[in-house]
Design an enzyme around this catalytic site. Structure first.
Site, mmCIF file in Angstrom:
data_model
loop_
_atom_site.group_PDB
_atom_site.id
_atom_site.type_symbol
_atom_site.label_atom_id
_atom_site.label_comp_id
_atom_site.label_asym_id
_atom_site.label_seq_id
_atom_site.Cartn_x
_atom_site.Cartn_y
_atom_site.Cartn_z
ATOM 1 N N THR A 97 92.132 80.974 37.874
ATOM 2 C CA THR A 97 91.648 79.899 38.469
ATOM 3 C C THR A 97 90.621 79.348 37.551
ATOM 4 O O THR A 97 90.167 79.940 36.676
ATOM 5 C CB THR A 97 90.896 80.403 39.841
ATOM 6 O OG1 THR A 97 90.270 79.492 40.631
ATOM 7 C CG2 THR A 97 89.613 81.229 39.351
ATOM 8 N N HIS A 145 35.832 83.254 33.494
ATOM 9 C CA HIS A 145 35.702 82.326 34.417
ATOM 10 C C HIS A 145 35.317 81.102 33.672
ATOM 11 O O HIS A 145 34.486 79.948 34.203
ATOM 12 C CB HIS A 145 34.308 82.420 35.467
ATOM 13 C CG HIS A 145 34.561 83.530 36.284
ATOM 14 N ND1 HIS A 145 35.528 83.607 37.503
ATOM 15 C CD2 HIS A 145 34.344 84.980 36.345
ATOM 16 C CE1 HIS A 145 35.529 84.774 37.874
ATOM 17 N NE2 HIS A 145 35.005 85.577 37.296
ATOM 18 N N SER A 266 44.811 58.240 18.587
ATOM 19 C CA SER A 266 44.496 57.191 19.615
ATOM 20 C C SER A 266 44.814 55.972 19.297
ATOM 21 O O SER A 266 44.414 55.608 17.936
ATOM 22 C CB SER A 266 43.227 57.408 20.261
ATOM 23 O OG SER A 266 42.930 56.118 21.016
ATOM 24 N N LYS A 272 39.917 60.116 17.255
ATOM 25 C CA LYS A 272 40.458 61.293 18.179
ATOM 26 C C LYS A 272 41.509 62.056 17.452
ATOM 27 O O LYS A 272 42.243 61.445 16.367
ATOM 28 C CB LYS A 272 41.315 60.668 19.090
ATOM 29 C CG LYS A 272 40.504 59.693 20.233
ATOM 30 C CD LYS A 272 39.357 60.742 20.914
ATOM 31 C CE LYS A 272 40.037 61.612 21.813
ATOM 32 N NZ LYS A 272 40.724 61.092 23.047
ATOM 33 N N ASN A 274 43.549 64.837 19.010
ATOM 34 C CA ASN A 274 43.962 65.579 20.345
ATOM 35 C C ASN A 274 44.924 66.540 20.228
ATOM 36 O O ASN A 274 45.726 66.800 19.435
ATOM 37 C CB ASN A 274 44.500 64.673 21.122
ATOM 38 C CG ASN A 274 43.632 63.298 21.354
ATOM 39 O OD1 ASN A 274 42.394 63.415 21.662
ATOM 40 N ND2 ASN A 274 44.357 61.815 21.450
ATOM 41 N N GLU A 313 73.838 73.816 37.243
ATOM 42 C CA GLU A 313 74.160 74.620 35.897
ATOM 43 C C GLU A 313 74.553 73.724 34.900
ATOM 44 O O GLU A 313 73.979 73.900 33.574
ATOM 45 C CB GLU A 313 75.053 75.784 36.071
ATOM 46 C CG GLU A 313 74.629 76.739 37.012
ATOM 47 C CD GLU A 313 75.759 78.041 37.233
ATOM 48 O OE1 GLU A 313 75.280 78.721 37.869
ATOM 49 O OE2 GLU A 313 76.952 77.778 36.699
#
Length: 437
Positions: A97, A145, A266, A272, A274, A313
């Site tokens: 198949t 933190h 930039s 800049k 980045n 897929e």
């Protein structure tokens, strides 16, 4: 995947020509297995082997032309092969198949894609390991933190990355083993028209394992594991990229992506520089997580099969593997050429006047007999004077009568020694890399 995020080595695995070559290999291996079992004549196999040939872009275009009529890709492929081979082609696909061909060839493609991904992982890990040893004793501010916590070393940070990458590599290896399966069990997977020995022959020839049991398709939990392993590696790369983005911030500037001659940051601001590579990796990792979710959605098919997974897929197979391959090599290049600024790290370490050594003072007071909570109060009140009054932390400690009852000025100064935070790096590196230098 768009060419911007594709490397030719991985993209070529997913080309139409490569797909049809794999379908041919599956069909010919199956016919070979049938001949071995006396289910098909040897001359038919010899004829098919001689005439099947290779596939070109023109062949792929012809198959797609046929499909516009058949509305079925495997039938279009078989029709093309019949045109090329002639009458002997009737023995191809006997008792099979479409999913026998599709799922077995997909297993081949995914297996081969992992081999390329592992090469990328090895390059990344080698780059991270090299930089880790380079900065094994480079002191840096550790943050929790986003706030100054205690000193670490930049090499320690990279050692943690390496350990995580190793886990990701292990997951990919396991996913390769899980996905490298085939099935030639026919419609609904009962072997009604071909014995299991044909499937075993095909899988052995192609370097796969037979699925122990299959319906009309290979079960999609295997694929979900594969795409999840890919997404997890992407998540790790994003984690590392986010760290680099933070370290490159103007206010921190402890590490920086490479900035090459002629590069522009930039269209408006010439100054800049980045973190565009890291930001790119962050964005691409989001796609990989989405593909993993899509793969999980594919697990639940109706009864013995439907094709709701097929369209998914066709997108996530090439996209996820091509993207992760691209991401690995992009990140490897970033690490290999990353700029590290130890002097800026030292400057940030000194930014708060030594309050980051508070735990050492707390522990020393406790060792000398002061109750822990009382010691906490003594150290904290002097640390808070730095934040609220700008008073030098060490000088505040040396003026604290309660503290001086327990510690000499020399012992206070010893708690500010920078070597304290690097003394265990040999042990950490031995654990992570199996060597300390």
């Amino acid at each position: 995947m768009i060419p911007r995020y594709s490397r030719p080595e991985m993209a070529s695995l997913w080309s139409d020509v490569a797909r049809y070559r794999r379908w041919r290999d599956v069909e010919l291996a199956a016919l070979e297995g049938m001949v071995a079992q006396g289910l098909a004549p040897k001359d038919a196999l010899a004829d098919c082997l001689a005439r099947a040939g290779d596939f070109t872009e023109a062949d792929a275009a012809r198959i797609e032309e046929i499909e516009r009529t058949t509305k079925h890709d495997v039938i279009a492929f078989l029709t093309f092969v019949e045109e090329r081979v002639g009458p002997s082609a009737r023995w191809l696909h006997l008792g099979m198949t479409s999913s026998d061909v599709l799922d077995t060839s997909l297993g081949l493609t995914l297996r081969d894609s992992v081999d390329l991904l592992l090469k990328g992982m090895d390059r990344v890990m080698a780059a991270v390991e090299k930089r880790a040893f380079e900065h094994k004793h480079t002191l840096q501010m550790g943050r929790s933190h986003g706030i100054h916590a205690e000193p670490i070393t930049f090499g320690h940070k990279l050692a943690i990355w390496y350990d995580e990458l190793r886990r990701g590599r292990t997951r990919l290896v396991h996913a390769r083993d899980t996905i490298a399966v085939g099935k030639i069990s026919g419609a609904v997977g009962t072997f009604a028209h071909l014995p299991p020995s044909v499937e075993e022959h095909v899988c052995q020839k192609l370097g796969l394992k037979p699925a122990p049991a299959s319906s009309q398709v290979v079960q999609r939990d295997r694929h979900a594991e594969f795409f999840t392993a890919i997404a997890l590696v992407g998540a790790s790369l994003e984690k590392f990229a986010v760290e680099i983005r933070h370290l490159q911030r103007t206010e921190v500037r402890e590490a920086e992506e490479p900035f090459t001659p002629g590069q522009k940051g930039s269209s408006a601001m010439p100054h800049k520089r980045n973190p565009i590579l890291s930001e790119n990796l962050t964005g691409l990792a989001r796609l990989l997580r989405g593909y993993a979710v899509s793969a999980m959605e594919d697990v639940a098919l109706w009864h013995e099969r439907d094709i709701s997974h097929s369209s998914v897929e066709r997108v996530i197979g090439p996209d996820a593997t091509v993207l992760l391959d691209f991401m690995l090599h992009r990140f490897a290049g970033l690490v290999e050429n990353m700029r590290v600024y130890p002097e800026q790290m030292k400057k940030n370490l000194d930014l708060l006047g030594g309050v980051v050594n508070s735990q050492r003072l707390l522990l020393e007071l406790a060792r000398k007999g002061m109750d822990r909570q009382a010691a906490y109060v003594v150290v904290q009140r002097n640390a808070m004077r730095m934040f609220e009054e700008g008073v030098d932390f060490r000088q505040a400690l040396l003026n604290d009568a309660d503290l001086l009852k327990m510690m000499t000025p020399e012992e206070v100064s010893d708690c500010f020694s920078p070597g304290y935070h690097t003394r265990q790096m040999d042990a950490v590196f031995q654990r992570v890399f199996g060597r300390a230098s």
